[in-house]
Design an enzyme around this catalytic site. Structure first.
Site, PDB file in Angstrom:
ATOM      1  N   ALA A  15       0.815  -1.162  -0.048  1.00 11.29           N
ATOM      2  CA  ALA A  15      -0.065   0.146  -0.028  1.00 11.29           C
ATOM      3  C   ALA A  15       0.992   1.090  -0.018  1.00 11.29           C
ATOM      4  O   ALA A  15       0.598   2.324  -0.700  1.00 11.29           O
ATOM      5  CB  ALA A  15      -0.913   0.122   1.180  1.00 11.29           C
ATOM      6  N   ASP A  16       2.007   1.391   0.684  1.00 15.25           N
ATOM      7  CA  ASP A  16       3.068   2.470   0.779  1.00 15.25           C
ATOM      8  C   ASP A  16       3.651   2.525  -0.691  1.00 15.25           C
ATOM      9  O   ASP A  16       3.670   3.845  -1.167  1.00 15.25           O
ATOM     10  CB  ASP A  16       4.031   2.198   1.705  1.00 15.25           C
ATOM     11  CG  ASP A  16       3.496   2.514   3.441  1.00 15.25           C
ATOM     12  OD1 ASP A  16       3.414   3.566   3.477  1.00 15.25           O
ATOM     13  OD2 ASP A  16       3.200   1.551   3.910  1.00 15.25           O
ATOM     14  N   GLY A  17       3.878   1.574  -1.290  1.00 18.49           N
ATOM     15  CA  GLY A  17       4.473   1.781  -2.581  1.00 18.49           C
ATOM     16  C   GLY A  17       3.570   2.354  -3.800  1.00 18.49           C
ATOM     17  O   GLY A  17       3.769   3.197  -4.436  1.00 18.49           O
ATOM     18  N   ALA A  38       2.949   6.003  -2.931  1.00 21.28           N
ATOM     19  CA  ALA A  38       4.201   6.709  -3.067  1.00 21.28           C
ATOM     20  C   ALA A  38       3.972   6.952  -4.736  1.00 21.28           C
ATOM     21  O   ALA A  38       4.247   8.182  -5.009  1.00 21.28           O
ATOM     22  CB  ALA A  38       5.386   5.969  -3.111  1.00 21.28           C
TER      23      ALA A  38
END
Length: 404
Positions: A176-178, A181
């Site tokens: 989810a962070d990737g 980003a």
């Protein structure tokens, strides 16, 4: 013979002149800043004088965090405590000529410090403030702590991942962070493009729970129109078959995809079962998926009698879609990744030569480049703050107070 490749312009960095202040951590905000830095943006990473949490997150060598080396590449590193009045004053000076600020504090934190967008845009009307949080800047969950794991759960990703009779499954990396980003970097560039027309900056409000939902496909409209919920199917697909991972004779694994009807037919001919092609149900991907057990049995048995090298060679000759299931050591050796330059090696001031992912896409004229890994703490503090009129004496006073 003339060279068909046109010469690159003298300025081969697409984002040269874009100044970014990265005050985020763990992980979507900083990775968005990394992507901008890869293509030439002037990114300054501001971390707490005690050190950014990423420095001690995950694997390390000789006490040096390896995640930091990748995540903070191509950035200048300074220390500055934004919770102090002196640090806030320094930050306002830096904002005056910045294009972008990326932050991920809980909503209201910047405002409490006198650094909300109203105050910052009064200093610099063209500023783009990217705010990356778990749940966004408003709504009943806005004040909750938010991490990628929570987004992977709430977006619907975990509910459809895993075996049918097993629990929902979370990814073993920052998915989810990737995705957030990448979305944040796109949002920043969109806001900068809008600024070219309006002359004004704006706030980018990104909730990590949303981008992953976007890439999960038509789940929302399918539920809205049909009331259907996607179920866990393991490595299988509800839209086509055969589609799975299969073990080879030498104990390795390959993945097979048959998203195209022609490929599905080639696979069944290759594995010696052309009779399935004549079945009425075989002409539809969704119908093939309902017969996944028998198709998997046919494909799996053929693959199990051959080594991974034999399987991939046969599939390639048949123009059917297969790929070996790699771990990262395989990526280091694969000729396609080598041809693309997917990994790059650069010198690090603490570790010597280090190898990690290269820039994520190639541009013909402004290709992007990894110039250095994440710097040691505070390496650029004197240089960067000196440009804002902070001399050695003032820097020493700030250091004594724990501001830098």
């Amino acid at each position: 013979m003339t060279d068909p490749t046109p010469p690159r312009p003298a300025d081969s960095t697409a984002l040269q002149g874009i100044k970014v202040l990265d005050i985020a951590t763990l992980f979507a905000g900083p990775l968005a800043a990394t992507l901008l830095a890869d293509y030439g943006a002037d990114v300054t990473k501001l971390e707490h004088p005690k050190g950014d949490p990423v420095r001690s997150h995950g694997a390390s060598k000789d006490g040096v965090g390896l995640w930091w080396k990748m995540l903070s590449r191509n950035k200048k590193a300074i220390t500055l405590y934004l919770g102090s009045p002196e640090g806030q004053d320094v930050f306002r000076r830096m904002v005056a000529d910045a294009d972008v600020v990326i932050e991920n504090f809980r909503p209201g934190t910047l405002e409490r410090w006198g650094l909300g967008y109203e105050e910052l845009s009064a200093i610099n009307p063209g500023l783009v403030l990217a705010r990356v949080t778990g749940f966004g800047q408003h709504g009943p969950y806005a004040s909750r702590p938010g991490f990628g794991t929570l987004a992977e759960a709430m977006s619907g990703f975990a509910a459809i991942t895993g075996e049918p009779d097993g629990p929902p499954t979370l990814p073993p990396f920052g998915l989810a962070d990737g995705v957030s980003a990448l979305t944040t970097a796109f949002g920043i560039m969109t806001a900068l493009r809008a600024r070219e027309r309006t002359g004004r900056g704006q706030v980018l409000d990104l909730a990590i729970i949303e981008p992953l939902l976007t890439v999960l496909g038509p789940q929302a409209i399918t539920y809205d129109q049909l009331g259907e919920l996607q179920q866990r199917t393991g490595n299988r697909s509800a839209n086509n078959a055969p589609r799975n991972t299969y073990r080879t004779k030498d104990g390795r694994w390959v993945a097979v995809s048959t998203s195209a009807q022609s490929v599905a037919e080639r696979v069944m001919r290759l594995v010696g079962h052309p009779e399935y092609i004549d079945e009425p149900w075989f002409a539809s991907g969704a119908e093939r998926a309902r017969h996944a057990d028998e198709l998997d049995a046919a494909v799996g048995a053929w693959i199990a009698r051959r080594s991974r090298a034999e399987v991939t060679a046969a599939f390639e000759e048949a123009q059917a879609a297969v790929a070996p299931v790699y771990d990262v050591s395989d990526i280091f050796e694969d000729p396609q990744f080598r041809a693309l330059g997917t990994l790059t090696t650069v010198d690090d001031e603490e570790l010597g030569p280090v190898t990690f992912q290269n820039v994520p896409f190639r541009l013909s004229d402004t290709p992007g480049e990894v110039r250095w890994p994440g710097p040691r703490k505070g390496r650029d503090t004197a240089e960067v703050l000196g440009a804002y009129g902070i001399d050695a004496d003032e820097l020493a006073r700030l250091a004594q107070r724990g501001v830098v």
